[in-house]
Write a protein that holds these residues in place. Structure first.
Motif, PDB file in Angstrom:
ATOM      1  N   CYS A 127       6.458  -0.656  -9.970  1.00 59.73           N
ATOM      2  CA  CYS A 127       6.131  -1.279 -11.090  1.00 59.73           C
ATOM      3  C   CYS A 127       5.655  -2.842 -11.020  1.00 59.73           C
ATOM      4  O   CYS A 127       6.226  -3.470 -10.044  1.00 59.73           O
ATOM      5  CB  CYS A 127       7.193  -1.146 -12.192  1.00 59.73           C
ATOM      6  SG  CYS A 127       6.882  -1.602 -13.729  1.00 59.73           S
ATOM      7  N   SER A 128       4.662  -3.250 -11.786  1.00 66.00           N
ATOM      8  CA  SER A 128       4.147  -4.447 -11.728  1.00 66.00           C
ATOM      9  C   SER A 128       4.293  -5.159 -13.243  1.00 66.00           C
ATOM     10  O   SER A 128       4.060  -4.528 -14.220  1.00 66.00           O
ATOM     11  CB  SER A 128       2.985  -4.389 -11.126  1.00 66.00           C
ATOM     12  OG  SER A 128       2.226  -5.671 -11.311  1.00 66.00           O
ATOM     13  N   TRP A 129       4.504  -6.371 -13.146  1.00 64.88           N
ATOM     14  CA  TRP A 129       4.565  -7.146 -14.286  1.00 64.88           C
ATOM     15  C   TRP A 129       3.635  -8.517 -14.099  1.00 64.88           C
ATOM     16  O   TRP A 129       3.820  -9.090 -12.833  1.00 64.88           O
ATOM     17  CB  TRP A 129       6.022  -7.772 -14.682  1.00 64.88           C
ATOM     18  CG  TRP A 129       6.751  -6.766 -15.244  1.00 64.88           C
ATOM     19  CD1 TRP A 129       7.049  -6.141 -16.373  1.00 64.88           C
ATOM     20  CD2 TRP A 129       7.621  -5.922 -14.366  1.00 64.88           C
ATOM     21  NE1 TRP A 129       8.127  -5.191 -16.311  1.00 64.88           N
ATOM     22  CE2 TRP A 129       8.324  -5.176 -15.175  1.00 64.88           C
ATOM     23  CE3 TRP A 129       7.991  -5.919 -12.936  1.00 64.88           C
ATOM     24  CZ2 TRP A 129       9.409  -4.220 -14.756  1.00 64.88           C
ATOM     25  CZ3 TRP A 129       8.920  -5.007 -12.628  1.00 64.88           C
ATOM     26  CH2 TRP A 129       9.533  -4.153 -13.283  1.00 64.88           C
ATOM     27  N   ASN A 130       2.793  -8.920 -14.899  1.00 61.30           N
ATOM     28  CA  ASN A 130       2.123 -10.134 -14.471  1.00 61.30           C
ATOM     29  C   ASN A 130       1.505 -10.809 -15.728  1.00 61.30           C
ATOM     30  O   ASN A 130       1.354 -10.016 -16.672  1.00 61.30           O
ATOM     31  CB  ASN A 130       0.964 -10.049 -13.496  1.00 61.30           C
ATOM     32  CG  ASN A 130      -0.137  -8.971 -14.121  1.00 61.30           C
ATOM     33  OD1 ASN A 130      -1.176  -9.388 -14.850  1.00 61.30           O
ATOM     34  ND2 ASN A 130       0.134  -7.657 -13.698  1.00 61.30           N
ATOM     35  N   ALA A 131       1.466 -12.105 -15.733  1.00 59.35           N
ATOM     36  CA  ALA A 131       0.912 -12.668 -17.125  1.00 59.35           C
ATOM     37  C   ALA A 131       0.459 -14.297 -16.837  1.00 59.35           C
ATOM     38  O   ALA A 131       1.271 -14.756 -15.726  1.00 59.35           O
ATOM     39  CB  ALA A 131       2.159 -12.746 -18.166  1.00 59.35           C
ATOM     40  N   SER A 174       0.796   6.279  -7.439  1.00 61.51           N
ATOM     41  CA  SER A 174       1.291   6.708  -6.066  1.00 61.51           C
ATOM     42  C   SER A 174       0.765   8.189  -5.511  1.00 61.51           C
ATOM     43  O   SER A 174       0.806   8.759  -6.280  1.00 61.51           O
ATOM     44  CB  SER A 174       2.929   6.658  -6.156  1.00 61.51           C
ATOM     45  OG  SER A 174       3.395   6.921  -4.781  1.00 61.51           O
ATOM     46  N   THR A 175       0.886   8.179  -4.251  1.00 65.13           N
ATOM     47  CA  THR A 175       0.251   9.553  -3.592  1.00 65.13           C
ATOM     48  C   THR A 175       1.470  10.588  -3.892  1.00 65.13           C
ATOM     49  O   THR A 175       1.356  11.822  -3.780  1.00 65.13           O
ATOM     50  CB  THR A 175       0.010   9.628  -2.118  1.00 65.13           C
ATOM     51  OG1 THR A 175       1.182   8.581  -1.499  1.00 65.13           O
ATOM     52  CG2 THR A 175      -1.228   8.577  -2.130  1.00 65.13           C
ATOM     53  N   THR A 214       0.878  -1.047   0.026  1.00 61.75           N
ATOM     54  CA  THR A 214      -0.127   0.006  -0.113  1.00 61.75           C
ATOM     55  C   THR A 214       0.847   1.256   0.056  1.00 61.75           C
ATOM     56  O   THR A 214       1.901   1.282   0.595  1.00 61.75           O
ATOM     57  CB  THR A 214      -0.833  -0.102   1.289  1.00 61.75           C
ATOM     58  OG1 THR A 214      -0.101  -0.008   2.401  1.00 61.75           O
ATOM     59  CG2 THR A 214      -1.963  -1.228   1.322  1.00 61.75           C
ATOM     60  N   PRO A 215       0.416   2.386  -0.641  1.00 57.42           N
ATOM     61  CA  PRO A 215       1.142   3.471  -0.724  1.00 57.42           C
ATOM     62  C   PRO A 215       1.573   3.860   0.648  1.00 57.42           C
ATOM     63  O   PRO A 215       0.575   3.936   1.430  1.00 57.42           O
ATOM     64  CB  PRO A 215       0.459   4.481  -1.383  1.00 57.42           C
ATOM     65  CG  PRO A 215      -0.562   3.559  -2.432  1.00 57.42           C
ATOM     66  CD  PRO A 215      -0.937   2.287  -1.669  1.00 57.42           C
ATOM     67  N   GLY A 248      14.809  11.029  -4.327  1.00 53.17           N
ATOM     68  CA  GLY A 248      13.837  10.544  -4.962  1.00 53.17           C
ATOM     69  C   GLY A 248      13.719   8.986  -5.479  1.00 53.17           C
ATOM     70  O   GLY A 248      14.895   8.632  -5.670  1.00 53.17           O
ATOM     71  N   ALA A 249      12.577   8.650  -5.800  1.00 57.77           N
ATOM     72  CA  ALA A 249      12.485   7.035  -6.156  1.00 57.77           C
ATOM     73  C   ALA A 249      12.913   7.234  -7.773  1.00 57.77           C
ATOM     74  O   ALA A 249      12.644   7.876  -8.448  1.00 57.77           O
ATOM     75  CB  ALA A 249      11.405   6.517  -5.814  1.00 57.77           C
ATOM     76  N   PRO A 250      13.660   6.134  -8.079  1.00 59.37           N
ATOM     77  CA  PRO A 250      14.008   5.979  -9.459  1.00 59.37           C
ATOM     78  C   PRO A 250      12.942   5.260 -10.354  1.00 59.37           C
ATOM     79  O   PRO A 250      11.952   5.033  -9.690  1.00 59.37           O
ATOM     80  CB  PRO A 250      15.227   4.928  -9.698  1.00 59.37           C
ATOM     81  CG  PRO A 250      14.983   4.206  -8.403  1.00 59.37           C
ATOM     82  CD  PRO A 250      14.389   5.034  -7.307  1.00 59.37           C
TER      83      PRO A 250
END
Length: 225
Positions: free
Chosen positions: A108-112, A99-100, A15-16, A70-72
């Motif tokens: 980042c998300s990957w799904n398959a 993201s807030t 969760t953010p 900061g986040a990359p």
């Protein structure tokens, strides 16, 4: 070919996190009512002080000593070849999760689903105000996810844990890797299921896959994304 039922809702438990950083110093000085032998006026006394109410150079440098501001970009933190091997059939570009505050947290998300095999990979970067804050958060999360083990050489602290869950006779095995790198946290979640035999991938496959992704993410963070 028959159509497959929708896979289980495998949502990453990420969760953010709103990390509110506030750093400031208030320096207040009232009028100097102490009499002096020199007879200087209050204005002259004020002009002669070594401190004017502004933060000292040492205080300013301490506030600025933040390794990661900061986040990359998370979707480019994992090499394409790694994405293909861990999540067969996924779009290698990935999908960034809203993201807030993208300076403080990016995921980042990957799904398959390829055939009957389902895989999900999340990579998240979280930026804290200080190294100490990141270390504290890291320790708390490790305590919450007991049963795992240390991952040597993964930032200032690395930890991995794998768990098996079963819902409606369907197994899912999930690995989580946490890494603290200065004032940043890297969190990787990797899981999988087989919807034909209802079994989950073995522990070694999930654990090694999560650690491999985490090493890439840490390298991307250190390299500036």
């Amino acid at each position: 070919m028959r159509s497959l039922p929708l896979p289980l809702a495998l949502t990453a438990r990420l969760t953010p996190v709103a990390v509110l950083a506030c750093a400031g110093w208030a320096m207040a000085s009232g009028p100097d009512t102490t009499s002096t032998a020199s007879g200087d006026t209050p204005a002259q006394q004020t002009a002669g002080r070594s401190t004017s109410g502004a933060p000292s150079s040492s205080t300013t440098s301490t506030a600025a000593a933040k390794t990661y501001a900061g986040a990359p970009a998370p979707c480019t933190s994992i090499p394409v070849a790694t994405v293909k091997s861990l999540v067969p059939g996924a779009k290698t570009a990935g999908k960034e999760i809203p993201s807030t505050d993208t300076k403080l947290r990016r995921t980042c998300s990957w799904n398959a689903l390829k055939g009957y095999d389902y895989r999900w990979l999340d990579v998240s970067f979280e930026i804290m105000d200080t190294d100490a804050a990141a270390a504290k958060e890291y320790r708390e999360r490790v305590a919450e996810k007991s049963g795992g083990g240390a991952v040597p050489g993964l930032g200032d602290g690395g930890y991995s844990v794998v768990n098996l869950t079963t819902e409606d006779k369907q197994q899912t095995r999930e690995g989580v890797v946490l890494a603290q790198v200065s004032n940043a946290l890297v969190v990787v979640t990797y899981n999988g299921s087989d919807f034909e035999n209802k079994k989950a991938p073995d522990t070694d496959e999930i654990n090694k896959g999560a650690i491999k992704a985490a090493k890439s993410a840490v390298a991307a963070l250190k390299g500036g994304g």
